[in-house]
Design a protein around this motif. Structure first.
Motif, PDB file in Angstrom:
ATOM      1  N   ARG A  69      44.017  54.216  48.342  1.00  0.00           N
ATOM      2  CA  ARG A  69      45.494  53.071  48.348  1.00  0.00           C
ATOM      3  C   ARG A  69      44.870  52.004  49.359  1.00  0.00           C
ATOM      4  NH1 ARG A  69      47.789  58.209  48.337  1.00  0.00           N
ATOM      5  NH2 ARG A  69      49.162  58.475  47.329  1.00  0.00           N
ATOM      6  N   GLN A  74      49.621  50.083  47.357  1.00  0.00           N
ATOM      7  CA  GLN A  74      49.118  50.334  45.591  1.00  0.00           C
ATOM      8  C   GLN A  74      47.813  51.126  45.377  1.00  0.00           C
ATOM      9  OE1 GLN A  74      47.264  46.235  44.216  1.00  0.00           O
ATOM     10  NE2 GLN A  74      46.342  46.636  42.128  1.00  0.00           N
ATOM     11  N   LEU A  95      45.671  52.909  44.370  1.00  0.00           N
ATOM     12  CA  LEU A  95      43.851  52.471  43.083  1.00  0.00           C
ATOM     13  C   LEU A  95      43.542  53.392  42.141  1.00  0.00           C
ATOM     14  CD1 LEU A  95      41.718  50.028  46.161  1.00  0.00           C
ATOM     15  CD2 LEU A  95      44.035  49.558  44.263  1.00  0.00           C
ATOM     16  N   LYS A 154      36.559  46.852  42.413  1.00  0.00           N
ATOM     17  CA  LYS A 154      37.279  46.402  41.537  1.00  0.00           C
ATOM     18  C   LYS A 154      38.791  45.478  41.819  1.00  0.00           C
ATOM     19  CE  LYS A 154      39.798  48.163  37.333  1.00  0.00           C
ATOM     20  NZ  LYS A 154      40.111  47.415  37.006  1.00  0.00           N
ATOM     21  N   HIS A 155      38.799  46.382  43.068  1.00  0.00           N
ATOM     22  CA  HIS A 155      40.841  45.628  43.524  1.00  0.00           C
ATOM     23  C   HIS A 155      39.980  44.836  43.949  1.00  0.00           C
ATOM     24  CE1 HIS A 155      42.817  44.695  46.810  1.00  0.00           C
ATOM     25  NE2 HIS A 155      43.780  45.027  46.276  1.00  0.00           N
ATOM     26  N   ASP A 156      39.461  44.153  44.282  1.00  0.00           N
ATOM     27  CA  ASP A 156      39.046  42.645  45.332  1.00  0.00           C
ATOM     28  C   ASP A 156      38.749  41.483  43.716  1.00  0.00           C
ATOM     29  OD1 ASP A 156      39.205  43.636  48.025  1.00  0.00           O
ATOM     30  OD2 ASP A 156      36.711  44.355  48.023  1.00  0.00           O
ATOM     31  N   ASP A 168      40.123  42.015  41.011  1.00  0.00           N
ATOM     32  CA  ASP A 168      40.945  41.671  40.046  1.00  0.00           C
ATOM     33  C   ASP A 168      41.997  40.607  41.089  1.00  0.00           C
ATOM     34  OD1 ASP A 168      40.688  43.740  38.794  1.00  0.00           O
ATOM     35  OD2 ASP A 168      41.687  45.315  38.788  1.00  0.00           O
ATOM     36  N   LYS A 169      42.045  41.024  43.012  1.00  0.00           N
ATOM     37  CA  LYS A 169      42.650  40.361  43.311  1.00  0.00           C
ATOM     38  C   LYS A 169      42.633  39.430  43.362  1.00  0.00           C
ATOM     39  CE  LYS A 169      44.590  39.351  48.352  1.00  0.00           C
ATOM     40  NZ  LYS A 169      44.160  40.091  49.730  1.00  0.00           N
TER      41      LYS A 169
END
Length: 318
Positions: A139, A143, A145, A258-260, A262-263
């Motif tokens: 998380r 959120q 992940l 991937k989160h970074d 996407d952000k």
């Protein structure tokens, strides 16, 4: 799994009746399907049973299983709740539990609430000791992940969480022996089991479980001492998880990368910016955004360019 899933009348069985019925169901199932039902162990001195839990591989054909229950066993009722099928047989509730990892699920279900109690320690390390394995929910803030499978090696997971896998494998004769097993854990702290320290859903569930409530009474008898205090920042335990289960590190870093990405993408391309650049609102804005997201060359440009390049392209495409 609990003995209260059916509307038809069922009864409790004494030890001899229970084991005779278990053997009956397992042997019939094996003959009828050529598949295995894995039995779940109770503590040795348990005097009566409200249901029979049996685990089977998720790959077993469910139509075959349903035919077995309704026609071979002539059950009066079958209730399907996701991967748990509860049915009546000889006025007793039987639960078939489908699992992609039946050996783990079998061990996880042994000895009443033992795994539930182990799971409280796992939770303090940011892990989930669940029906299909030890997992790491990842998380960022609120959120989620993803969830990484850490291991389905039951003994290894128990050892990592500070419990004695050999003692678990030897089994328990009484509830107090199960409670002693939990209390001997390296990271045991009775406070983490208090209902006031559980979320509302868990509090309501566990308050109805006699074994869990019995454990709370057991904890009241323990002598005062300095118990293990977990760090509220669960990320501090990641290095230990990565050390013992190295594959988790790569999976974790992929999720975070991937989160970074996407952000960063959302900072350059989002509804607020497109509304400002085009003047579109509501459904018109939504349709235009969808069209852009489905255009590969455009999304590739968004990844590689900044607002100074993206904005005029969006304006030209509107």
């Amino acid at each position: 799994m609990g003995g209260n899933a059916l509307s038809v009348k069922t009864r409790r069985l004494d030890t001899d009746e229970y084991f005779a019925l278990k053997t009956d169901v397992q042997s019939q199932f094996s003959r009828h399907t050529n598949e295995i039902l894995y039995s779940v162990l109770a503590y040795g001195n348990k005097e009566s049973f409200g249901d029979l839990d049996l685990v089977l591989d998720d790959s077993v054909n469910r139509e075959v299983v349903e035919n077995f229950i309704l026609h071979q066993l002539k059950s009066k009722e079958l209730v399907k709740n996701s991967d748990v099928w509860s049915f009546e047989y000889k006025e007793f509730q039987v639960d078939f539990v489908f699992s992609p990892v039946p050996h783990w699920t079998q061990e996880w279900m042994h000895y009443n609430d033992c795994s539930n109690l182990v799971g409280r320690v796992a939770h303090k390390f940011g892990l989930k000791f669940g029906q299909h394995g030890l997992t790491l929910p990842v998380r960022v803030g609120d959120q989620k992940l993803g969830e990484i499978l850490v291991s389905t090696n039951f003994s290894k997971c128990l050892n990592f969480l500070g419990f004695d896998p050999e003692a678990h494998a030897e089994g328990f004769n009484t509830l107090d022996e199960i409670y002693d097993f939990i209390a001997r854990g390296e990271f045991f702290n009775p406070d983490i089991y208090l209902l006031d320290n559980r979320n509302a859903k868990a509090r309501m569930r566990d308050a109805k479980r006699p074994t869990y409530m019995g454990f709370l009474k057991y904890c009241e008898t323990l002598p005062p001492k300095q118990y293990f205090l977990s760090n509220p920042d669960k990320t501090v335990y990641l290095k230990d998880i990565f050390r013992v289960f190295p594959h988790v590190k790569d999976a974790y870093e992929k999720l975070m990368s991937k989160h970074d990405a996407d952000k960063a993408l959302k900072e350059k391309f989002n509804g607020e910016l497109v509304r400002e650049w085009t003047g579109f609102e509501g459904k018109e804005l939504g349709a235009f955004m969808a069209k852009l997201r489905e255009t590969p060359w455009f999304m590739s440009m968004v990844v590689n360019e900044d607002h100074s390049v993206i904005k005029p392209v969006v304006e030209a495409l509107k």
